[in-house]
Every structure is written in C-alpha cells, then in structure tokens.
Scaffold this active site. Structure first.
Site, PDB file in Angstrom:
ATOM      1  N   TRP B 350       1.053  -1.308   0.187  1.00  0.00           N
ATOM      2  CA  TRP B 350       0.430  -0.192  -0.278  1.00  0.00           C
ATOM      3  C   TRP B 350       1.029   1.261  -0.230  1.00  0.00           C
ATOM      4  O   TRP B 350      -0.039   2.216  -0.221  1.00  0.00           O
ATOM      5  CB  TRP B 350      -1.240  -0.067   0.866  1.00  0.00           C
ATOM      6  CG  TRP B 350      -0.775   0.114   2.365  1.00  0.00           C
ATOM      7  CD1 TRP B 350       1.138   0.342   2.837  1.00  0.00           C
ATOM      8  CD2 TRP B 350      -1.191   1.103   3.679  1.00  0.00           C
ATOM      9  NE1 TRP B 350       1.494   0.423   4.605  1.00  0.00           N
ATOM     10  CE2 TRP B 350      -0.196   1.217   4.954  1.00  0.00           C
ATOM     11  CE3 TRP B 350      -2.064   1.822   3.883  1.00  0.00           C
ATOM     12  CZ2 TRP B 350      -0.284   1.747   5.629  1.00  0.00           C
ATOM     13  CZ3 TRP B 350      -2.078   2.309   4.799  1.00  0.00           C
ATOM     14  CH2 TRP B 350      -0.890   1.987   5.569  1.00  0.00           C
ATOM     15  N   ASP B 351       2.409   0.793   0.042  1.00  0.00           N
ATOM     16  CA  ASP B 351       3.146   2.364   0.110  1.00  0.00           C
ATOM     17  C   ASP B 351       3.028   3.246  -0.911  1.00  0.00           C
ATOM     18  O   ASP B 351       2.961   4.128  -1.184  1.00  0.00           O
ATOM     19  CB  ASP B 351       4.614   1.867   0.416  1.00  0.00           C
ATOM     20  CG  ASP B 351       4.747   0.563   2.041  1.00  0.00           C
ATOM     21  OD1 ASP B 351       4.045  -0.132   2.031  1.00  0.00           O
ATOM     22  OD2 ASP B 351       6.051   0.239   2.699  1.00  0.00           O
ATOM     23  N   GLU B 494       0.791  -3.007  12.383  1.00  0.00           N
ATOM     24  CA  GLU B 494       0.608  -4.834  12.027  1.00  0.00           C
ATOM     25  C   GLU B 494       1.011  -4.773  13.522  1.00  0.00           C
ATOM     26  O   GLU B 494       1.400  -6.724  13.789  1.00  0.00           O
ATOM     27  CB  GLU B 494       1.817  -4.872  11.286  1.00  0.00           C
ATOM     28  CG  GLU B 494       1.350  -4.678   9.970  1.00  0.00           C
ATOM     29  CD  GLU B 494       2.296  -4.757   8.903  1.00  0.00           C
ATOM     30  OE1 GLU B 494       3.744  -4.612   9.069  1.00  0.00           O
ATOM     31  OE2 GLU B 494       1.299  -4.475   7.759  1.00  0.00           O
ATOM     32  N   LYS B 607       2.674  -0.346  16.319  1.00  0.00           N
ATOM     33  CA  LYS B 607       3.400   0.005  15.528  1.00  0.00           C
ATOM     34  C   LYS B 607       4.037   1.066  14.651  1.00  0.00           C
ATOM     35  O   LYS B 607       5.105   1.535  14.534  1.00  0.00           O
ATOM     36  CB  LYS B 607       3.329  -1.843  14.183  1.00  0.00           C
ATOM     37  CG  LYS B 607       4.968  -1.476  13.732  1.00  0.00           C
ATOM     38  CD  LYS B 607       5.044  -2.438  12.985  1.00  0.00           C
ATOM     39  CE  LYS B 607       5.971  -2.832  11.905  1.00  0.00           C
ATOM     40  NZ  LYS B 607       5.686  -3.702  11.024  1.00  0.00           N
ATOM     41  N   GLN B 608       2.888   1.488  14.799  1.00  0.00           N
ATOM     42  CA  GLN B 608       2.773   2.487  13.273  1.00  0.00           C
ATOM     43  C   GLN B 608       1.378   3.222  12.606  1.00  0.00           C
ATOM     44  O   GLN B 608      -0.332   3.114  14.232  1.00  0.00           O
ATOM     45  CB  GLN B 608       2.860   1.902  11.222  1.00  0.00           C
ATOM     46  CG  GLN B 608       1.906   1.233  11.329  1.00  0.00           C
ATOM     47  CD  GLN B 608       2.491  -0.222  10.364  1.00  0.00           C
ATOM     48  OE1 GLN B 608       2.864  -0.893  10.698  1.00  0.00           O
ATOM     49  NE2 GLN B 608       2.928   0.384   8.893  1.00  0.00           N
TER      50      GLN B 608
END
Lengths: 766, 766
Positions: B350-351, B494, B607-608
């Site tokens: 998806w980046d 994640e 995580k993000q």
C-alpha cells in the site's frame, strides 16, 4: 612462510603464517572428516576469500537442468563471530604473534592459536580446537579458548547455523525451518532442491570461565537462511573463557535413516546435542583419537626409516584416504576431491579402481568391498548409458554420482582460448576405458582378498556385463585389415580427443573380454547354479562367441621397431615441439593457455600417463625392452598435468630400475597436496594422488604387485631410506613386510592359513 | 565519523570514514539507479560484510516452492580486484588517508577517493567514479584512477562478471553461457530458474595511462559462474592509470525486448559495448547528469530557505524517488525498498498509493499513471485472490509482484521468542485494507490530474471491482446490532492481528463502496457506453443494491465521549504499559524482543499510524476535536516501528497546529535513511519514507491537500524556515508555490487553463 614441516615427527602438519589471499590450501589439506562428513578447515572467524565447505557423502543434488548433479555444500556450523570490547576478531586487522595452525593427523584434531592485538590495543590469546569425530559419524566438536592478557574485556559471541553456503553460487538447499529449544539448542532443517534429501543441522554451545560452566540462555537470532545464538561474557584479564560448540548433521539419505522423517531426525539430534554437551569436547576428542588409532594406524602401519618427511607423506596420504572413503555405506563411492571441496562435484572416476582401490584392498578389505559393491549397485546407470548409446551390457559412466544417475560428466567446461566459446567435454561421451577399469577393479579385489562371496553375488556379473558392452562396442575399421577397432575415444591421456585404437583402451577391452571367457568356463564347470542365473540374466551363451570373436580380431597396437608402443593411431606421427617451458611449469595446464585443444591434439604431448598405466596394470604382457623404450619416450612428452600421472611414472621407474627418477617422481607426487605451493588444492585435495603416494611406497619401493593371481614382493629402497615396513592383507592373511637394503622379512601376522608368495623371484610359504 | 553532511549545499552526501563492519548503510542510501536498474554502492574491492546488489525492475523469480517470488540479485559487474606490486588493494589492510565517498544527488555520480599505503609501504592515490545512466537505462559506467605517489608499480586488474551473487543464499540464476569477443568484450547469459527470464550481461574495459589509451588484450578467465578479464600494467610514480568499465544488462522481460531472443540481445549488447567504449565515461556522465537536470530537478524544483539540511533531505528524497520508480514500464511498480536491496523482496505494498503516489501525481503525472495502470494490469491476481478466499470482485494482494502472481506475502517469518517456532505472517491473509487503498489511489490520481482517459480505460473499473469485493466481504456480527462488520483483520497497525472493526479498514471500505455508487450514477448518466461495458463485465446493476445496503449498514466505529476514535473493537480496553523504553529506542522493534506477538496484542501499543492515516486520507469526515484528542492519544502509544509512520504523524501535527512536534517528526522521518545511524538501511532504503518526506514538506508545511476534489493550500512553515518554494501540477497546470512566513504566492506556470484553488481558506483563480 606458509606450510611448516617442523613438527612432522609428531604427526603434525603446521601452517606458520596467515595469508588471507591463500586460504584454500589449508582449508583443503587440513580438512577433517570421517567418510560421512567432510569439513574444510576454514577458520572460525570469516574471511572474504575463504571457501567454507561441509559435505555429506552421497547427498547428491542437481541445481538445475543445465548442471550435473553434485555434492552440495551444506550449511556451515563452524563459524563463530567473536568481538572483544566491540572490536571484531579478525587476523586481517590489528596485529598477531605466535600464529600457528596445526593438523594432528594421528588424532584428527585441528588446532589454531594466536596472540592477537586488536586495532585499539586489546591483547588476547585465542586457541581454537576442532574435530570431526571418527567414532560418531554425525558429529563436529569445537572448542575455543580466549584469554585476555592485559585487561578485562567484554566478549561477544555470535555463532550458529548458516544456510547461505553454495557451491560457487549454486544453492542446493531450501531455506528450511529454523527453531530453537530452551533458548540453547538451535536447529535448521533444509531440503535439497531436486533430490529432496532433508538435512537436519543442530548445534549447541557450552561456555565456561576458568573451567566453571556458565549457565546462559542465548539471545537467538533468526534471519533468512540463518539461525544463530548470541552471548555476552565479561572476562577478566588472565581468565580463560572457553566456548564449546557441538554440531550434528543427519540426513534422510543416511543408511540408518530409512523410514525416518526429518521430524524423527530432529528428535534424535536434539537428544544427541544434550548427550554431546554432557560429554564435552575433551572426551569426544579422546574417543575419536582412539578410533583413529584402532581403525587406521594399528590397522595399516607404515614406517620409513631414513626420511621423516617421506614417512609423514605416506601417513598424510593414509589420513586423507580415511577421510575420503564412505566406509559406512556401499551406495556411495570416493569423489575425486574426497569430501574436501567442490572440485569435480563429488563425482567418482576411474581413480577409485586404478589409484585408490589397491590401498583399501591391501589394508581394509571390508571397505574395498563396499567400493566395489557400489559399482554393482550402480549398474542401472551403466545399462542406461549403454542403451542410450546403442550398445549392449554395462557401459559405466565416466563420472558417477548417485546409483541411478548414470553419466554425470558436465557437457561443457572452460572456454576455447581462440574462439571465446565454451569447450565441449568429451570424456562423458567417449572416455570409455572406465568400463574395463571397473572390471579390472573387481578382478583385483577378488584375487587379492579371495572374497568369493563378493564374486558370486556381484563380481562375475560385473565382468560379464562389461565384456558384453565391449563386444558390442567393437567396430570394423575403415582400413581393410579385417580387424575390429575402437575408434573415436579419449584414452587416459585427456589431451588427445577423438583418437582411434588407443592402446590402453584396446588392450584393456581385450583383457575384459578374455577375463569374461575365463570366468564363463570356470562358472560353467564349478558353479553351475551361478552360471545358470547369470546366463538367464545376461545370455552368456550368446555372448561367449562374440567375446571369442572380439578377442581374436580386436586390433592390438604393436610396438614400433624402436620398441615404442603407439599410444594411438596418430600420436607418433604428430609434430614434436619444445616442451621445456611446460615441463618446468609451476602450475599445471600451462599448455592450455597457449594452445587450444584442437592444436594440442596435433602435438606429441601427453597430459598424463597413458601407455604407462597399461604397463602398470598388465605388466606381464609386454617385454621389458618395450616397456623401457616406451617409458623413456613418453616420460619426456608427459606434462603430468593430471595428479594421476606422477605416481604411475614413479612405480614404473622402480620397475625400470631408475631409482633416482622414481624417488624424484614420488617426492613430486607427495607434494601435490602436502607441498609448499599454496594454490593447487583450493578446490579440494587430489584423492587419487594419495592412493598414488601409497602405491609409490608399497608397489614401487615396497615392490608389491599382484601378478596373474600371485603376490610378488620385489622391493628396492631409495638411497635415503634405510628401512621400510608395511603390512598388507593377502587372501585374508595380514603380512608384515620389513625391507632393508639387504633383506626382506615377511611375517604372517594372522597365521590362520598358509600363503605362498614370491619375494625377489623366490617362492616363500608363510 | 561515518555520514558527513558538510557538502550538502553542493548536493553531495559524504561518508568520511570507512568501517568494514558497517557497509550496508552507504551501499543502500548511496545506491544508484534509473528505475530500470538499481545498483547498491558496494565498493570496487570486495569486503566480507558487503551486500552487493544489482536489481532489474520487474524480473521476479521464485527460488523454490517454499519461497515467494522476489526480485533476484543479478550478476555483479562493479567489482574490480586491484593489486599493487602483488599486494591486494583493500582498506582493511595497510593505512589510508583522505578517505571520502561522495554521492552527488544532482548528477547521480558516486565518487570515492583515498590515499592508500599498502602493508609493505607502497603509496597510491585511488579515485573511483560510477554512474548508472539515467539516459541509457541498461548502462553502468565506472572509472578508476590510480596514481602511485612514491614509486613505479605494477598494477594487476581482475574485473568482469560474477554470477555467484544470491539473495541471501537463494540463487535465482542458472550458470549460463560465458563467452568473450576479441579478448576484450566479455559476456554472460543467465536465466532465472522459474520465470525463465534471460539476462544478458556484457562488460568491456578501457585502460589509459595519463590519458593515452592502452590497446591491450585481456587475459580472460572463465570459472564457474564467473568470467573476468585480467590486465597487468606498469605505472611510473606520478603517472595516472585510468580504468573505465562499461557494463550493460538487457533482459528478455524488457518491454522493448518483446519477440527478441537472448541471442538478439547479445548482439545488441555487443554493439552497445563498442558504442559506450567510444563515448567514454565523461560523456556518459554528462549526458546522464543533463537527464537528471531535465527529468527531475527542473521538473519538480523544491527550495527551502533557512535550513540547508532540510532542503537537502527533500532533494535526497526526490533522488531516491526517481531511482525506485519504473517509469519506463507499467507492468511493474515500486518495491518497498526500491531497487536498493533485497528487503521485502521487491514487492509492492500500500506504500505506493498512500505514501508515494502523491509525489508522482503532483510532479510527474505520466509516471503516476504508470503506477496506477500497474494495478489494473494486475487485476488477474486480485480476482484470483478473491476467488480463493470465496469473495467476489478484486481483492488486491497485500504484497504484489508480477502481474499474475497474486498474493506473494511470505507465510512465515522470524521465530516466536517464547516457543522457538516460526511466526505466521497474517498480512497476506487478512491485511485487507490494501484493496480500498488501491481504489483511493485511483481516485486521487484522477481527481488531481483530471486524466479522464485513465478513468475510462482503467479507473472506473478498478473502483467498481474493489467495491464489489467489499460488498462480498461484509459479515453479520455476532452481536445483535444488525450491522455489518469486518472481522478478523490486520489494520495498518501490524502489532494488532485478528482484530474486528478496525476503524481504518471499515471507513475506507465504506468510502470505496460509496465512491462506486457515485461513479455508477455518473457513468450511467454521462458515459452510458462505458457504463454498459462495465455493467456487462461486472454486473453493476446487481452490485449497486449491495453497495447501498453495505454503506447503510456497515458498522463505523464512533468516537468515545473523550473524542477518541477506537482503532478497533478491543484496543481501548487493552492494558497500558510503560512504553518509555521503546519510545526512546535506537533501533526499531525493541518490543518484539521482550514480548511475542500474542502478548503485544494485549497491550495498548501501535507499531505505526493507523487511525491517523484515516484522518490524513479522509480528513473532512471527522471533527477537529476528535482528530486532536485521537492524535494525542495514539501518538503516545505509537512506537513508529514502521518507516511509514512518522511522516503521517508529522503531517497530522501540522494540521493540529503542533508545529514543533511536526518539525521534530519530519526531521526523524528524514533521518530514517539519511541520518547518521549506520545499521538501519542494510536491506535497502525505505521507499515510502521518501514519499513521506515529500509529504511532510508539501502536504504538511506546504499545506497542500486535495479535499473533496478541490485543491487547498494552507501552509505553515517551521520556525527555522524563512521560505519554501515548490511546484505542483493540478489538472495539468503546473503551479509554482512560494511560501514565506507572511505570504503565499501561487503562479500558474503552464497557464493554458484557469484553475481554482483555495489558499488559507480563500479561493484564488489562477
């Protein structure tokens, strides 16, 4: 600088300096093994130009459809990355004193020691020990001792299993399952790509400080194709940290793994890891050293008085002859580089029968039998090769790997220096003498050992089946001599491709058919049941007249009026050039950098012994003057660009009474791997040359030969030697032979049976 | 020591010292490329810990059935082994002065220089230059200058093509055909194992002494997987020997190689080699540097006044954004590590849509279109994945490689620190938001560019097809709320597996279906032919009521009374732990060494960015107080253990008016690859983070956002900056934006069409 022979009287080969550009030599010649595992002696710390290698006999795999099957380079378990106060231990940085690497061939232990000063000035003594157990075929044991000399240090250790190894870039393994147990034992299961053999690699570490075991959990790191354990230890100045690492390899190809899954082997390996850890390095070393004593040094003792180096050379040969031989399993044979490197891909050549088998037959007949059973077990491949080429019977592959692989010689190698295109390798197609070499090996084994059980189960059939091939191979020549010819072959001398009537090939084919006829009569008369079985299988009744016709009409090259036996139908008419440059060369193969193969074919030059091997194998069929004249003729034209060549010439020189030349050639043969040249063993040791060294000593100077079914001993020692003792097993009786300048003593050590031998022309009964 | 930013005003990133243990960083961040080739900047001389890498976009291959397809590491052509009077040139030995490695991001040239004193005291100046041509996609050019400073020397060169490279041990290539022409040009043809792509590698050397070309034949060496040329040159003290090496890679996967065989490419490469040799390094450098100027720096200039480092950081991002993008071929996309390493196997995530696409859309719409065409071309894989999971429509793979590969996420990775067994990777199964991310990318591209041609050919279909997936994906919950739920997913964060009703996933799915409904009406009304075609293909009439029902009844998480939008149905009820240790960590992922994933799932830790990405993409659907409260809540609990995280938080911080925090997060995002930490880029640069850096500057401080189809510019500069200028392309019109503390100037550079935008809340027509 480099190889150091100062400790050979203690059975120790040393390296006294470290050159990071020349690592291959000691990796190979100091390799460890037990016939199941072969481990190159790359250092614990890694170097750019290293070639780490761990090979498991018989685990062949084919990388892709463009390559031939080869012995894969298994995951590495010997690397240990050490850092001292954050500085990586590496001999290319900082400074070192007292460096030595020592292989003790008597115990099979490798030791390396150095005092290393890091770039920032931390001084540490490091000693590394390592064995591959001869007692436990699956086991590698290591011990590292680290002693900071000046200051307290923090030592970091990263060590585990590395599955990134390849055969020069070809990866034979999957990136398999990695796991650990109790944060201590680590395990990696990989599978070969095409042959689907599971390898279970397991390792565990034991750390101790001044002998006190440190109960530590590892930090476990898992990466792609890698699992390793990390430890950090504070060590005070003067304390010694020891790291022991016990590693095992089990594979689903193992003879005793039949019916077992990788999971079964994983369980077994885990139990073994715990057992090894409990035993410790010292106990493992001792039991393995005892095994070396029993299995090798007591079994086949050889002593040479008058030259320590020569004695060491033959012991060194025996060391490697044990490393290379899969004595545990008849489904595999000896590779041309043993298990010490990826050269020749682990394949078996005629080297086994002609250069290696004599050692095993005369010292360890059980192992010799395994080597010859292998040929029987690989008959399916030999039949397939014959059928593929529209011949009959058993046409053995020039290069042989797994039992049903058949021919595995690569089709192309190197590049033509003129055209820039790849060279075709013709050996796999037309180097056909291998088939009679196999038959000769069978005969030799059976006559020397008297193993009639082998002959009945395997041997007679092999000799018949190979003779059937030869009868189908003969062709009518283009000349109108009405003779059979064997055209378009490569003989032992691989510098001559597509020759007709190579003397070695023709005489050996003739011998093969004749031996079959002889056994035909013998079986028919004395072993009718076996005759009936083989007749049904091979149709001997139909084969016999073909052998008879073949033997009667096969063209056998005849000596010229100068008594030179022509190597082939064109050799003697080719041009002579000045070979001085190549005879004096430091590295083999110099001529191939100046001429392409087509050009070499037009020159009177031989890569290796050809006609002379024939004299060696069938010495009684040529008169001495032919042998002498031919020996002189070909020796001048032979570059010994193959490691198979020198020993044959040396043994023949003994036969000619050229003792100085014989000794010189023996020393050269012994130096192939043992000598000081640092570049010649990179791809692995030269297996056949070790057999050749033993042949020089026992066949050449020791004068042993089996001739027409009889044992003769006609020794003649080199000037330097005062005494030579060795043992040989003849018809099950172990004979001790002691040769001095004046006398030959032979004693029957077994003494369960009388044997008749001939010593210097006189019959003796022992 | 290490990274050196003293020359950034000249567009140069330096490394001022050499550490053989820390090579990965500069290999990756100083890598060269052109979107077709990506070349890690490993040195000419080899080192133990190097990771050489050469990648060709789109040439995916699967090593074996246990691995997923990946971008293979092609044969190396950059290594050049040099020896000076027999001593190997290596910076780990001897001594060095004036070491510097410099990447000029403006010209794309890498330069490395050193004065090296060999262990035996020979002093030589060595300068190495290298480019991957942006003008000629297949070309690598190198130049080496060697000047002995004190004495005459003999220099030996060994240089060629090395096919032993692997992806951490996995070998993707055959050992192919090697040949040479005129003893000068050398060539190696390899084929990938499973995808059967032929690679034709060709190289030629040109040597000159003080500028005078030396007409030399090479000594050509051929080994397994290797062909190289050897040269020996005598160089007098003060003379300069230059070695130029021109290498090319062509593959049968190349867009323009259709219908061509390897033999055709060999011929083409041979011609090219001769052409390159005639041109020489300097000319190749100049034309490539011009291409950089035209294609990148003139196309999308960005200037920051007030901080050179920040300006360099965004230029550095642009440099890598050009290296990574296969602008030449829509059949491939951007890998998570670009072409700078084997991390993430060259796969697309998806980046692309969320972090990278904005840069290309706003600066280089043609390339952006290629990236979005790729998604259309890879629909077969998305359909297969949906069908495999019993859904309908297009379910895009979490990791994407070749067009028909479908899902290529590895199934297992790393090992559970508690059980010692491999961890299952759930992303490929249940990280499903990728499908709406793709749809969002399509929408974003089409609105900003106004490219109706793309929409008609690909875009409408992609949005309908993804919406069909979502409608089939919705499930009735176990609760009796009569709502649809999306259970058992991984959201952007994640660290949380198997969650229900992840806010990001549900809102984006809702958006996706709503957008499909909107286009349904639009097409039906305005483009009936396209409607008819798509209706036939996708049965829109049947899909519409399902979208309508889905949108009406999909559960959309609602903020708590404290205005926190729940990330998923359990996050807010998990336990809080002290995250201080991990927030302050030097290396990402520290928490995974203390807790296994199951345990992490029970902690309020991210995580993000997760919810915050939703605020970023769909900023107008949540009130400011929810965004603010949620931002504060999650920022505390986010470890930024993904390189995708910091930039989103920075842009959001701008929106919150938290300028200090925004700037701090931007600096951290910029430092991911550019910063001084030597260990974080080994496996390759962080592609998305470079898009993120541009987003921080242009979206965050530059205030650009496309909102509901309109462009708004609400800039707010960090304290340090006095001026920010950039260009963006909006509906085909290139706008130059100049922001100072007081003013915002926007100029329509194209000026062929009036555009309406909003600047700080006021409409402007340009």
């Amino acid at each position: 600088m480099g190889m150091d022979y100062s400790a050979i009287k203690d059975w120790i080969l040393r390296e006294d300096s470290f050159d990071p550009e020349k690592l291959g030599k000691c990796e190979a010649v100091m390799s460890l093994g037990n016939g199941y595992l072969g481990l190159r002696s790359a250092a614990e710390e890694r170097y750019l130009n290293e070639t780490r290698g761990l090979f498991v006999a018989g685990t062949f795999n084919k990388f892709d459809e463009n390559e031939v099957t080869e012995l894969p380079n298994a995951a590495d378990m010997t690397a240990i990355k050490l850092s001292v106060n954050g500085e990586i231990f590496s001999l290319t940085e900082g400074a070192m004193e007292d460096y030595a690497r020592e292989l003790n061939i008597r115990t099979g232990e490798l030791k390396r020691s150095v005092i290393w000063t890091s770039p920032k000035g931390t001084k540490i003594k490091a000693v590394f020990y390592r064995i591959v157990s001869l007692k436990r075929l699956h086991v590698i044991a290591q011990r590292v001792e680290l002693t900071p000399l000046d200051a307290d240090v923090k030592i970091e250790i990263k060590s585990g299993i590395n599955g990134k190894m390849t055969n020069t870039g070809s990866q034979h393994f999957s990136d398999g399952d990695k796991r650990f147990y109790d944060k201590r034992v680590i395990q990696f299961v990989q599978t070969t790509g095409q042959s689907k053999i599971d390898f279970v690699d397991t390792t565990v570490h034991k750390l101790a400080l001044d002998g006190e075991v440190l109960p530590m959990e590892a930090e476990v790191y898992i990466e792609r194709r890698e699992i390793f354990a990390g430890y950090n230890v504070e060590v005070k100045a003067g304390q010694t940290l020891s790291i022991e690492k016990y590693s095992t390899v089990y594979t689903t190809r193992d003879l005793d793994a039949e019916g077992k899954t990788a999971a079964d082997l994983q369980k077994l390996a885990l139990e073994t890891a715990r057992e090894l850890e409990a035993l410790g390095y010292q106990a493992l070393l001792e039991e393995s050293a005892r095994q070396w004593e029993e299995e090798v040094w007591n079994l086949a003792p050889i002593e040479i008085e008058g030259c320590e180096m020569d004695e060491f050379a033959v012991h060194f040969a025996q060391y490697h002859l044990r490393l290379m031989v899969p004595a545990h399993d008849a489904r595999m044979n000896i590779g041309a580089k043993g298990l010490s490197g990826e050269g020749y891909r682990g394949h078996t050549f005629w080297d086994t029968e002609i250069f290696l088998l004599p050692y095993y037959i005369f010292t360890d007949p059980k192992t010799a039998r395994k080597l010859e059973e292998y040929r029987y077990l690989s008959l399916p491949g030999a039949h397939a090769k014959a059928a593929h080429n529209h011949y009959k019977g058993a046409m053995f592959p020039w290069e042989s790997a797994w039992l049903d692989d058949g021919e595995v010689t690569p089709e192309y190698m190197d590049v033509d220096i003129l055209t820039g295109k790849p060279n075709k390798v013709w050996s796999g197609f037309i180097e056909q003498h291998i088939t009679s070499d196999v038959a000769f090996g069978v005969w030799q084994y059976s006559v020397i050992t008297g193993d009639e059980d082998y002959m009945e189960k395997y041997g007679y059939e092999l000799i018949m089946d190979t003779a059937i091939f030869w009868a189908s191979r003969l062709e009518k020549g283009t000349s109108d001599d009405n003779k059979y010819h064997i055209n378009d072959v490569v003989g032992p001398d691989e510098y001559r491709e597509h020759v007709n009537d190579n003397a070695f090939t023709n005489y050996m084919a003739h011998w093969n058919m004749q031996k079959a006829m002889e056994y035909y009569h013998l079986l028919k008369k004395e072993k009718p049941e076996i005759f009936a079985r083989l007749n049904e299988k091979l149709n001997l009744e139909e084969a016999y007249p073909q052998w008879e016709n073949g033997c009667a009409n096969l063209y056998l090259p005849v000596p010229t009026k100068e008594n030179i036996l022509p190597q082939d139908d064109r050799y003697l008419s080719c041009r002579d050039i000045d070979l001085g440059k190549y005879k004096a060369q430091e590295h083999v193969g110099g001529i191939t950098r100046d001429y392409n193969l087509e050009q070499i074919n037009q020159i009177q030059v031989s890569k290796q012994a050809d006609v002379l091997v024939l004299f060696f194998l069938l010495e009684d069929i040529f008169p001495q003057e032919v042998k002498k004249a031919s020996w002189e003729y070909y020796e001048k034209r032979t570059l010994h660009d193959s490691s198979l060549s020198l020993s044959t010439h040396s043994v023949l020189a003994c036969d000619m009474g050229e003792m100085e030349m014989a000794y010189d050639l023996f020393r050269k043969a012994a130096a192939i791997d043992l000598g000081p040249f640092m570049g010649s063993s990179n791809a692995g040791i030269h297996a056949a040359s070790f057999g050749g060294v033993w042949e020089c000593v026992v066949y050449g100077f020791g004068g042993v030969r089996m001739l027409g079914g009889r044992l003769r001993i006609n020794p003649s020692l080199p000037e330097k030697w005062t005494k030579l003792s060795y043992t040989i097993i003849w018809k099950g009786q172990k004979l001790a032979v002691e040769v001095t300048k004046d006398e030959v003593h032979v004693t029957n050590l077994t003494g369960t049976k009388k044997v008749e031998i001939e010593v210097n022309g006189e019959a003796r009964i022992l």
